[in-house]
Design an enzyme around this catalytic site. Structure first.
Site, PDB file in Angstrom:
ATOM      1  CG  HIS A  42      -2.198  -0.984   0.972  1.00  0.00           C
ATOM      2  ND1 HIS A  42      -2.668  -1.584   1.838  1.00  0.00           N
ATOM      3  CD2 HIS A  42      -2.690  -1.044  -0.039  1.00  0.00           C
ATOM      4  CE1 HIS A  42      -3.751  -2.327   1.491  1.00  0.00           C
ATOM      5  NE2 HIS A  42      -3.863  -2.064   0.267  1.00  0.00           N
ATOM      6  CG  HIS A  79      -1.690  -7.307   2.407  1.00  0.00           C
ATOM      7  ND1 HIS A  79      -1.431  -6.020   2.424  1.00  0.00           N
ATOM      8  CD2 HIS A  79      -2.481  -7.338   1.163  1.00  0.00           C
ATOM      9  CE1 HIS A  79      -2.006  -5.484   1.376  1.00  0.00           C
ATOM     10  NE2 HIS A  79      -2.650  -6.273   0.554  1.00  0.00           N
ATOM     11  CG  HIS A 129      -6.366  -4.826   5.129  1.00  0.00           C
ATOM     12  ND1 HIS A 129      -5.617  -5.841   4.644  1.00  0.00           N
ATOM     13  CD2 HIS A 129      -5.585  -3.511   5.235  1.00  0.00           C
ATOM     14  CE1 HIS A 129      -4.523  -5.307   4.558  1.00  0.00           C
ATOM     15  NE2 HIS A 129      -4.300  -3.908   4.523  1.00  0.00           N
ATOM     16  CD  GLU A 131      -3.014  -9.027   7.558  1.00  0.00           C
ATOM     17  OE1 GLU A 131      -2.490  -8.111   7.327  1.00  0.00           O
ATOM     18  OE2 GLU A 131      -3.286  -9.843   8.676  1.00  0.00           O
ATOM     19  CB  THR A 170      -0.317  -8.902  10.552  1.00  0.00           C
ATOM     20  OG1 THR A 170      -0.534  -8.134   9.562  1.00  0.00           O
ATOM     21  CG2 THR A 170      -0.241 -10.336  10.424  1.00  0.00           C
ATOM     22  CB  CYS A 198       3.233  -8.394  12.783  1.00  0.00           C
ATOM     23  SG  CYS A 198       4.862  -8.430  12.101  1.00  0.00           S
ATOM     24  CB  SER A 227      -4.743  -0.640   7.355  1.00  0.00           C
ATOM     25  OG  SER A 227      -4.277  -1.849   7.885  1.00  0.00           O
ATOM     26  CB  SER A 270       3.692  -0.130   2.752  1.00  0.00           C
ATOM     27  OG  SER A 270       2.646   0.599   3.384  1.00  0.00           O
TER      28      SER A 270
END
Ligand code: F3S
Length: 287
Positions: A42, A79, A129, A131, A170, A198, A227, A270
């Site tokens: 992203h 993701h 999202h 992911e 995550t 994460c 996000s 990102s």
């Protein structure tokens, strides 16, 4: 003027791996097209740079079918994608390179296993999202729900005879995750909590909050659709009301910083180093 740049600002392991994969493929390619399934990360700057070098972003199987003729390489973003997508792409004749972050793949496995063992699944995260959509697709439980906030958690209903397995996107905020888990726990369900946030996210959020708490102004750098950058912004804004969300140095309006002594800078997972460096230099040189 003191400028503090967060050590954890910028690409995390999974994002770096995915972006490097695309650049490596560009070096290796022999006239065959390269696609990424969805934007590789992203960040508009990175996606734009890759497009200029000839990488095409494909957003769905349909698009791939229409635009490509079964030739070339499709790279899966960090993701991840929904279950079955990789097989479908392969069956269309493309070479596939799965750059899904191993930590995201681990959540797929956990959800597959626990739902297979009869658990109901809760995914704490943003249901829109990619992911989360990917994670959800690995659940075989009839009752699989995405909970994004307090209201969802308060309205949560499940079968009390079965266990509820809770995982997280995550990049979700750790404190908010715990708060939502507690709401579900108090309803009396037998829950298994798997904190799949994460570490990179947790560290980044904790460090950002610490820097923002000391700063007179805080800059959060990242793509508009990222996000994890949006969450970083929320966290910093709580600690420092002069928090600014920028995508690149072009969005930086230094007039608002003239009277401050202490500026903090952080960036989403990102955000390329180059952009962070530019912002940092600009703040240091101009103020
Ligand atoms: Fe992977 Fe964590 Fe980054 S899950 S993509 S290393 S934020």
């Amino acid at each position: 003027m003191k400028v503090t740049l967060a050590k954890s600002a910028g690409f995390c392991f999974g994002v770096k791996r995915a972006v490097d994969t695309v650049y490596q493929q560009l070096e290796k390619r022999q006239a065959k097209p390269i696609y990424t399934f969805g934007p590789i990360i992203h960040n508009e700057e990175v996606v734009h740079d890759l497009e200029e070098k000839g990488v095409t972003v494909i957003n769905s199987i349909e698009e791939l079918r229409q635009q490509a003729k079964g030739e070339g390489t499709v790279i899966i973003r960090a993701h991840g994608v929904e279950k079955g997508i990789c097989e479908e792409i392969k069956s269309m004749g493309f070479e596939i390179i799965d750059a899904t972050c191993p930590f995201v793949l681990k959540i797929h496995r956990l959800v597959e296993r626990h739902s297979g063992e009869g658990c109901q699944i809760v995914i704490i995260g943003n249901g829109d999202h990619p992911e989360v959509k990917g994670i959800k697709s690995w659940s075989s439980a009839e009752n699989t729900q995405v909970i994004s906030g307090k209201e969802d958690a308060e309205n949560y209903r499940a079968d009390k005879e079965k266990k509820v397995c809770i995982v997280s996107q995550t990049t979700f905020n750790y404190n908010k995750f715990q708060e939502l888990v507690e709401i579900i726990r108090k309803k009396g369900y037998d829950i298994i909590v798997l904190n799949t946030i994460c570490n990179a996210t947790e560290e980044r959020q904790t460090e950002a909050a610490g820097i923002a708490a000391q700063a007179d102004a805080m800059i959060v750098i990242g793509g508009r659709n990222s996000s994890n950058t949006q969450k970083l912004f929320e966290i910093c804004k709580k600690e420092c009301k002069n928090t600014y969300y920028i995508q690149t140095v072009k969005d930086l309006d230094l007039t608002s910083f003239r009277s401050v002594d202490n500026v903090g800078i952080t960036a989403g997972a990102s955000t390329p180093n180059k952009i962070i460096e530019e912002v940092q230099k600009n703040v240091r040189n101009e103020l």
